[in-house]
Design an enzyme around this catalytic site. Structure first.
Site, PDB file in Angstrom:
ATOM      1  N   CYS A 113     -39.207   5.821  -9.488  1.00  0.00           N
ATOM      2  CA  CYS A 113     -39.809   7.134  -9.214  1.00  0.00           C
ATOM      3  C   CYS A 113     -40.751   7.608 -10.326  1.00  0.00           C
ATOM      4  O   CYS A 113     -41.546   8.526 -10.117  1.00  0.00           O
ATOM      5  CB  CYS A 113     -38.726   8.182  -8.979  1.00  0.00           C
ATOM      6  SG  CYS A 113     -37.628   7.772  -7.622  1.00  0.00           S
ATOM      7  N   HIS A 249     -41.815  15.172  -9.952  1.00  0.00           N
ATOM      8  CA  HIS A 249     -41.362  14.192  -8.967  1.00  0.00           C
ATOM      9  C   HIS A 249     -40.634  14.937  -7.860  1.00  0.00           C
ATOM     10  O   HIS A 249     -39.810  15.813  -8.118  1.00  0.00           O
ATOM     11  CB  HIS A 249     -40.439  13.179  -9.648  1.00  0.00           C
ATOM     12  CG  HIS A 249     -39.728  12.289  -8.678  1.00  0.00           C
ATOM     13  ND1 HIS A 249     -40.378  11.656  -7.655  1.00  0.00           N
ATOM     14  CD2 HIS A 249     -38.418  11.939  -8.564  1.00  0.00           C
ATOM     15  CE1 HIS A 249     -39.502  10.952  -6.947  1.00  0.00           C
ATOM     16  NE2 HIS A 249     -38.308  11.110  -7.487  1.00  0.00           N
ATOM     17  N   ASN A 279     -38.072  12.087  -0.684  1.00  0.00           N
ATOM     18  CA  ASN A 279     -38.353  11.385  -1.937  1.00  0.00           C
ATOM     19  C   ASN A 279     -39.111  10.097  -1.617  1.00  0.00           C
ATOM     20  O   ASN A 279     -38.543   9.153  -1.071  1.00  0.00           O
ATOM     21  CB  ASN A 279     -37.028  11.081  -2.643  1.00  0.00           C
ATOM     22  CG  ASN A 279     -37.219  10.419  -4.000  1.00  0.00           C
ATOM     23  OD1 ASN A 279     -38.310   9.959  -4.323  1.00  0.00           O
ATOM     24  ND2 ASN A 279     -36.160  10.385  -4.787  1.00  0.00           N
TER      25      ASN A 279
HETATM   26  N1  ACO Z   1     -24.449  15.141   5.051  1.00  0.00           N
HETATM   27  C1  ACO Z   1     -23.280  15.787   4.984  1.00  0.00           C
HETATM   28  N2  ACO Z   1     -22.382  15.603   3.981  1.00  0.00           N
HETATM   29  C2  ACO Z   1     -22.717  14.730   3.044  1.00  0.00           C
HETATM   30  C3  ACO Z   1     -23.918  14.011   3.037  1.00  0.00           C
HETATM   31  C4  ACO Z   1     -24.817  14.232   4.108  1.00  0.00           C
HETATM   32  N3  ACO Z   1     -25.990  13.615   4.216  1.00  0.00           N
HETATM   33  N4  ACO Z   1     -23.978  13.206   1.948  1.00  0.00           N
HETATM   34  C5  ACO Z   1     -22.833  13.413   1.271  1.00  0.00           C
HETATM   35  N5  ACO Z   1     -22.071  14.344   1.924  1.00  0.00           N
HETATM   36  C6  ACO Z   1     -20.765  14.860   1.544  1.00  0.00           C
HETATM   37  C7  ACO Z   1     -20.034  13.974   0.570  1.00  0.00           C
HETATM   38  O1  ACO Z   1     -19.388  12.926   1.235  1.00  0.00           O
HETATM   39  C8  ACO Z   1     -19.090  14.963  -0.076  1.00  0.00           C
HETATM   40  O2  ACO Z   1     -18.009  15.146   0.784  1.00  0.00           O
HETATM   41  P1  ACO Z   1     -16.522  15.340   0.195  1.00  0.00           P
HETATM   42  O3  ACO Z   1     -16.589  16.586  -0.634  1.00  0.00           O
HETATM   43  O4  ACO Z   1     -15.695  15.465   1.426  1.00  0.00           O
HETATM   44  O5  ACO Z   1     -16.249  14.101  -0.617  1.00  0.00           O
HETATM   45  C9  ACO Z   1     -19.903  16.265  -0.113  1.00  0.00           C
HETATM   46  O6  ACO Z   1     -20.948  16.112   0.854  1.00  0.00           O
HETATM   47  C10 ACO Z   1     -20.490  16.582  -1.454  1.00  0.00           C
HETATM   48  O7  ACO Z   1     -21.116  15.411  -1.955  1.00  0.00           O
HETATM   49  P2  ACO Z   1     -21.834  15.391  -3.337  1.00  0.00           P
HETATM   50  O8  ACO Z   1     -22.378  14.010  -3.572  1.00  0.00           O
HETATM   51  O9  ACO Z   1     -20.953  15.984  -4.398  1.00  0.00           O
HETATM   52  O10 ACO Z   1     -23.028  16.405  -3.062  1.00  0.00           O
HETATM   53  P3  ACO Z   1     -24.107  16.935  -4.068  1.00  0.00           P
HETATM   54  O11 ACO Z   1     -24.104  18.400  -4.069  1.00  0.00           O
HETATM   55  O12 ACO Z   1     -24.077  16.220  -5.386  1.00  0.00           O
HETATM   56  O13 ACO Z   1     -25.456  16.486  -3.349  1.00  0.00           O
HETATM   57  C11 ACO Z   1     -27.132  14.781  -3.551  1.00  0.00           C
HETATM   58  C12 ACO Z   1     -25.705  15.108  -3.141  1.00  0.00           C
HETATM   59  C13 ACO Z   1     -28.094  15.601  -2.701  1.00  0.00           C
HETATM   60  C14 ACO Z   1     -27.381  13.308  -3.347  1.00  0.00           C
HETATM   61  C15 ACO Z   1     -27.317  15.164  -5.044  1.00  0.00           C
HETATM   62  O14 ACO Z   1     -26.298  14.599  -5.839  1.00  0.00           O
HETATM   63  C16 ACO Z   1     -28.640  14.723  -5.573  1.00  0.00           C
HETATM   64  O15 ACO Z   1     -29.658  15.215  -5.169  1.00  0.00           O
HETATM   65  N6  ACO Z   1     -28.647  13.807  -6.545  1.00  0.00           N
HETATM   66  C17 ACO Z   1     -29.860  13.297  -7.084  1.00  0.00           C
HETATM   67  C18 ACO Z   1     -30.158  12.085  -6.321  1.00  0.00           C
HETATM   68  C19 ACO Z   1     -31.609  11.776  -6.221  1.00  0.00           C
HETATM   69  O16 ACO Z   1     -32.465  12.619  -6.124  1.00  0.00           O
HETATM   70  N7  ACO Z   1     -31.864  10.483  -6.203  1.00  0.00           N
HETATM   71  C20 ACO Z   1     -33.163  10.003  -5.969  1.00  0.00           C
HETATM   72  C21 ACO Z   1     -33.603   9.048  -6.983  1.00  0.00           C
HETATM   73  S1  ACO Z   1     -33.617   9.687  -8.588  1.00  0.00           S
HETATM   74  C22 ACO Z   1     -34.708  10.796  -8.520  1.00  0.00           C
HETATM   75  O17 ACO Z   1     -35.633  10.659  -7.753  1.00  0.00           O
HETATM   76  C23 ACO Z   1     -34.599  11.985  -9.381  1.00  0.00           C
END
Ligand code: ACO
Length: 322
Positions: A113, A249, A279
């Site tokens: 990224c 980004h 993304n």
């Molecule tokens: N729909 C519904 N529920 C979901 C989904 C979905 N698509 N995905 C995960 N969940 C659930 C999980 O299973 C979890 O359930 P549980 O509590 O029963 O175990 C719950 O939602 C919470 O999951 P978390 O992973 O804790 O959610 P979080 O608030 O951290 O959000 C996310 C997840 C959006 C991926 C976040 O961590 C994030 O944005 N991280 C950065 C990732 C990123 O941007 N990566 C791209 C590459 S790096 C970059 O570009 C910066």
């Protein structure tokens, strides 16, 4: 002193749109969850016969048109991509041929990224050295090919697209500074754990997908992007208030919001396009830049901070006067 300056930009998103409502039909998710957690509403997906080079070509042609340059003017082609068309030749060589550019250096940059920030940093150094005068710098991805569409924790996040900039030699900045970093100790937090020399079979069986520890990536991204803001301002002896536009980004509105707060930047001076394309990795910064230049928000003479974070981890910034 020679500087490099952005002369024109272009962007391209494939026609096919997949909305959050579409994903509700294929995985256990909701539009509400995706919007609350990421800010993403929809993403564009390349057609089956459309490759990264196809997307790059569209964006590159628009950037060349807006910079008013022809194929003969370009003397350097750099593509940032994690999803190249082939193992080799590089996607940059394929693009060079498409655009009828011949003989100049052409190569791919792999910094996930942060790829476009890296590519712009490299182009800036080539131009400042006096050896090159006009670089075509592209970020292009078909991430949909490495997404597991059955995995709700990743498939809602990513999309395909391309963005490009023509960077020319100039007497005044232009690019004021670039700051590029990486730390491979985080290799397993965000990865596609297969490749040519480590599990090519997996790729042939179509099972090499993005794996991510979302929470940890989130925290690292927020902290690291905060630090790069400080590093960039200090290197240029500027105050936060000197920055006119933040072009981050486009991964997640919560990460973008946290960086904007760090810069004390009002959100109406932060370019946010993630809702429309998710993304798109290396394509996301040039796509956002192009949108805000074309709609007239960003004007010549304004100071822009571009900043990225991605797999590796890699991270970096470009400070420039547009
Ligand atoms: N729909 C519904 N529920 C979901 C989904 C979905 N698509 N995905 C995960 N969940 C659930 C999980 O299973 C979890 O359930 P549980 O509590 O029963 O175990 C719950 O939602 C919470 O999951 P978390 O992973 O804790 O959610 P979080 O608030 O951290 O959000 C996310 C997840 C959006 C991926 C976040 O961590 C994030 O944005 N991280 C950065 C990732 C990123 O941007 N990566 C791209 C590459 S790096 C970059 O570009 C910066």
């Amino acid at each position: 002193m020679i500087y490099s300056r952005i002369a024109g930009t272009g962007g391209y998103l494939p026609d096919k749109v997949v909305t959050n409502a579409d994903l509700e039909k294929t995985v256990d998710t909701t539009d509400q969850w995706i919007q609350d957690r990421t800010g993403i509403r929809e993403r564009h997906i390349a057609a089956e016969d459309q490759t990264t080079c196809d997307l790059a070509e569209q964006a590159a042609r628009k950037a060349m048109e807006s910079a008013n340059v022809t194929s003969e003017d370009i003397d350097l082609v750099i593509i940032a991509t994690t999803t190249p068309d082939r193992v080799f030749p590089s996607t940059a060589c394929l693009l060079q041929q498409r655009l009828d550019i011949h003989g100049c250096a052409a190569f791919d940059v792999q910094a996930v990224c942060t790829g476009f920030v890296y590519a712009l940093g490299i182009a800036d150094k080539f131009i400042k050295s006096g050896t090159h005068k006009c670089a075509l710098v592209v970020g292009a991805e078909t991430l949909s090919r490495i997404v597991d569409w059955k995995d709700r924790t990743t498939c809602v996040l990513f999309g395909d697209g391309a963005g490009a900039a023509v960077v020319r030699a100039a007497d005044e900045p232009g690019i004021m500074s670039t700051h590029l970093h990486a730390d491979g100790k985080y290799e397993n937090l965000l990865t596609v754990p297969a490749g040519v020399s480590q599990g090519y079979d997996q790729i042939l069986q179509q099972s090499a997908f993005i794996e991510m520890k979302g929470n940890e990536v989130f925290k690292m991204a927020v902290n690291t992007l905060g630090r790069i803001v400080d590093e960039t301002l200090e290197a240029n002896q500027l105050q936060k208030s000197d920055i006119d536009w933040l072009i981050p980004h486009q991964a997640n509105t919560r990460i973008i919001g946290a960086t904007a707060r760090k810069l004390k930047m009002p959100m109406d001076h932060v370019v946010v396009t993630v809702a429309e394309h998710g993304n798109t990795s290396a394509a996301s910064i040039p796509l956002a830049l192009d949108v805000a230049i074309r709609d007239g928000r960003i004007k010549r003479g304004e100071i822009l901070m571009l900043e990225g974070f991605g797999g590796g981890f890699t991270w970096g910034s470009v400070l420039l006067k547009y």
